[in-house]
Design a protein around this motif. Structure first.
Motif, short mmCIF file in Angstrom:
data_model
loop_
_atom_site.label_atom_id
_atom_site.label_comp_id
_atom_site.label_asym_id
_atom_site.label_seq_id
_atom_site.Cartn_x
_atom_site.Cartn_y
_atom_site.Cartn_z
N TRP A 151 -11.61 -0.69 -4.35
CA TRP A 151 -10.57 -0.14 -4.95
C TRP A 151 -11.14 -0.02 -6.76
O TRP A 151 -12.11 -1.36 -7.14
N ARG A 152 -10.98 0.32 -7.24
CA ARG A 152 -10.59 0.51 -8.84
C ARG A 152 -9.41 0.55 -10.06
O ARG A 152 -8.82 1.13 -8.79
N PRO A 153 -9.57 0.15 -10.90
CA PRO A 153 -8.14 -0.14 -11.18
C PRO A 153 -7.62 1.97 -11.69
O PRO A 153 -8.28 3.00 -12.09
N LEU A 154 -6.30 1.49 -11.66
CA LEU A 154 -5.65 3.09 -11.54
C LEU A 154 -4.69 3.04 -13.11
O LEU A 154 -4.69 1.77 -13.48
N LEU B 192 0.90 -1.15 -0.18
CA LEU B 192 -0.29 -0.26 -0.06
C LEU B 192 0.55 1.03 0.03
O LEU B 192 2.36 0.82 0.41
N LEU B 193 0.76 2.69 -0.72
CA LEU B 193 1.37 3.29 -0.96
C LEU B 193 0.41 4.74 -0.95
O LEU B 193 -1.11 4.30 -1.30
N ARG B 194 0.49 5.43 -0.45
CA ARG B 194 -0.21 6.91 -0.42
C ARG B 194 0.06 7.77 -1.32
O ARG B 194 1.92 8.67 -0.66
N VAL B 195 -0.30 8.24 -2.66
CA VAL B 195 0.57 9.71 -3.61
C VAL B 195 -0.34 10.82 -3.35
O VAL B 195 -1.85 11.13 -3.57
N ALA B 196 -0.12 11.64 -2.88
CA ALA B 196 -1.20 13.43 -2.91
C ALA B 196 -2.40 12.69 -2.75
O ALA B 196 -3.72 13.31 -3.05
N GLY B 197 -2.47 12.53 -0.97
CA GLY B 197 -3.50 11.87 -0.57
C GLY B 197 -3.94 10.56 -0.78
O GLY B 197 -5.78 10.19 0.04
N THR B 198 -4.14 9.98 -1.76
CA THR B 198 -4.49 9.05 -2.23
C THR B 198 -4.07 7.46 -2.41
O THR B 198 -2.95 7.51 -1.95
N LEU B 199 -4.65 6.58 -1.34
CA LEU B 199 -4.38 5.80 -1.41
C LEU B 199 -4.73 4.35 -2.47
O LEU B 199 -5.44 4.56 -2.96
N LEU B 200 -2.93 4.39 -2.97
CA LEU B 200 -2.91 3.02 -4.39
C LEU B 200 -3.00 1.21 -3.04
O LEU B 200 -1.74 1.25 -2.13
N ARG B 201 -2.95 0.45 -4.25
CA ARG B 201 -2.30 -0.96 -3.38
C ARG B 201 -1.84 -1.34 -5.42
O ARG B 201 -2.79 -1.73 -6.03
N ALA B 202 -1.21 -2.71 -4.62
CA ALA B 202 -0.73 -3.20 -6.01
C ALA B 202 -0.21 -4.63 -4.91
O ALA B 202 0.48 -4.40 -3.57
N LEU C 276 -8.28 4.01 -4.01
CA LEU C 276 -9.13 3.70 -3.13
C LEU C 276 -9.70 4.81 -3.65
O LEU C 276 -9.30 6.25 -3.62
N GLU C 277 -10.99 4.80 -3.74
CA GLU C 277 -12.26 5.74 -4.18
C GLU C 277 -13.74 5.85 -4.20
O GLU C 277 -14.11 4.18 -3.90
N SER C 278 -14.15 6.28 -2.36
CA SER C 278 -15.69 5.62 -2.40
C SER C 278 -15.89 4.92 -1.84
O SER C 278 -16.98 3.70 -1.05
N GLY C 279 -14.19 4.19 -0.94
CA GLY C 279 -14.78 2.93 0.27
C GLY C 279 -13.98 1.97 -0.71
O GLY C 279 -14.58 0.84 -0.58
#
Length: 516
Positions: free
Chosen positions: A76-79, A44-54, A71-74
């Motif tokens: 997980w969506r493709p980045l 998990l990592l946070r970039v510009a306040g957005t949580l990402l995962r892979a 992570l968007e609105s609770g």
């Protein structure tokens, strides 16, 4: 079918671009701020306040499985890579203005993604070289795994000269009037590539560079027409000439990854100077490490028609790896092995690989004060008939340096001497980055695949080999610190691209040491 192929190429290019930029974010953006967290099987990592995962494997190599997500609105969506570019821009622009703005960054990432797609489409109908070494040179479709824009290239018409597209092309031969000739060392092999009129000498030129330079012909410099067909290698500007069994390193006035690849005048002279100085060093080294090979650069040739043409038309002669390897040994680019390596016994293969590749590099630094740049494009592994690494071939003297204070550089032009040296600290950081972070980390990840236990065993094996080498060298403090777990210096490619700085200005960020 053609449309499907285009879609597949674009999809692969997008995935590769996203993965490379996300790795940069882990290493250079989120990691230094403590905003990366392991959550197996994810990172998990946070970039510009957005949580990402892979999903990841491969340790510090950060090999991704499946699509990265945000992570968007609770949920997980493709980045997408464009979304990640915007997050990176927001992050780097928002740090109090310290890093400034960069209006080119998104364009460079997109250009690299488009270049990968174009390469994939070209490869679909191209014929790879029959020579296994050249095939390995032309295998690096996606480029540096920790670079935000590894395939962004300036200039038009680059695909005709791209190694990844299995390009072959004739060099252009120029005739240089003898009183306008500039050369150093032994470049006589160039005279075998064509015939020049009386009073002139042959100078091969890269056709792409001639297009970039514009009109250059006159009484001192004439066109002799097409020359031998050459095969570009992984660095793009270095080619192999099968007819002459030699490599030629040209100038190219285009940015490839971080640098515009034009020979500075002192690099031309420096290649010859280093070849003369390193010949006895490698002779001595090979007595302790018989598997060690290197590719001398015995001469260069150019024109004395002003600094622009002297540098722009300079060509360095380099030995062929086939001439360096023993009979029955096949040179294969390390970068290609980092993409795919099949080993019956991966631990035994790895032990042999680390022995022939890494140990002489450490010996050169501590015993001889020589800094090699053993990254994945500067090392060829010599494989025997069973595919076992039995030799290592080191190349590219542009990145090779001498440790300041350990060599007598008196008599050299100050600019040549400056270009040939690193201080001890900078030299050691470069060795550790190239050898461990850029090179062995990637090879180990490929060998281990998703098997974390095997990956740990590989690094235990490497540690034992490094420890024995340290004892032979008298346990020098920098190597002991490395074995004790000192963080590794990882080159900040995203940072240098964002700053639009020269590659030599690139800094390092610390990452975990797998030898610990």
């Amino acid at each position: 079918m053609h449309g499907l192929a285009i879609d597949a190429s674009a999809g692969s290019a997008e995935r590769a671009t996203l993965a490379a930029l996300l790795r940069c974010c882990v290493r250079e953006v989120a990691g230094p701020r403590g905003l990366v967290w392991p959550a197996p099987p994810y990172v998990l990592l946070r970039v510009a306040g957005t949580l990402l995962r892979a999903r990841t494997h491969g340790g510090a190599a950060l090999r991704f499985e499946g699509p990265p997500e945000r992570l968007e609105s609770g949920a997980w969506r493709p980045l997408a890579s464009d979304e990640l570019v915007r997050l990176v821009e927001t992050e780097l622009q928002g740090r109090g203005g310290v890093r400034g703005r960069n209006g080119e960054f998104g364009e460079q990432v997109a250009a690299s993604r488009d270049a990968v797609a174009a390469i994939l489409r070209a490869r679909a109908s191209a014929v790879p070289p029959a020579d296994p070494w050249l095939a390995s040179e032309q295998a690096l479709v996606y480029g540096h795994p920790f670079h935000p824009s590894p395939k962004a290239r300036g200039g038009a018409g680059w695909l005709a000269y791209a190694p990844e597209a299995h390009a072959r092309f004739p060099v252009r031969l120029l005739g240089v009037r003898e009183d306008a000739l500039a050369q150093g060392g032994d470049a006589s092999v160039l005279d075998t590539m064509g015939r020049a009129p009386d009073g002139y000498r042959v100078l091969p030129a890269h056709p792409w560079q001639l297009d970039l330079l514009g009109p250059v012909l006159g009484r001192e410099l004439i066109d002799l027409g097409p020359g031998p067909v050459v095969v570009p290698t992984s660095s793009v500007r270095t080619v192999y000439v099968p007819e002459a069994e030699v490599c030629l390193k040209f100038s190219l006035d285009v940015r490839i990854t971080n640098c515009v690849r034009r020979h500075a005048w002192y690099e031309l002279a420096g290649a010859v100077e280093l070849t003369e100085r390193l010949t006895p060093v490698f002779d001595e080294l090979s007595a302790r490490h018989p598997a060690t090979r290197w590719l001398p650069e015995p001469g260069y040739r150019s024109v004395s028609l002003g600094s622009g043409l002297h540098e722009g038309l300079g060509v360095i002669v380099r030995r062929s790896p086939w001439a360096a390897c023993s009979p029955g040994v096949t040179p294969i680019l390390a970068g290609a092995l980092a993409q795919e390596t099949k080993a019956h016994d991966p631990v035994a293969w790895w032990r042999s690989y680390v022995t022939v590749v890494a140990l002489p590099v450490l010996d050169l630094y501590f015993t001889h004060g020589v800094v090699l740049e053993p990254h994945l494009q500067n090392v060829l592994a010599g494989l025997d008939g069973d595919g076992l690494p039995v030799e290592a071939v080191f190349r590219d003297l542009e990145g090779t340096k001498l440790v300041a204070g350990r060599h007598d550089l008196g008599g050299l032009h100050p600019e040549v001497a400056r270009a040939l040296t690193y201080d001890a600290e900078r030299g050691w950081a470069r060795v550790v980055y190239c050898l461990l972070v850029n090179h062995l980390t990637e090879i180990a990840a490929t060998l281990a695949g998703t098997d974390d236990d095997l990956l740990r065993e590989l690094w235990r094996t490497a540690r034992d080999l490094f420890d024995r080498q340290s004892a032979r060298l008298g346990r020098p403090l920098p190597l002991q610190d490395l074995l004790a777990g000192a963080p590794l210096p990882a080159k900040a490619n995203l940072g240098v691209r964002w700053a639009r700085a020269a590659d030599r200005a690139a800094g390092y960020v610390p990452i975990a040491n797998p030898l610990a």
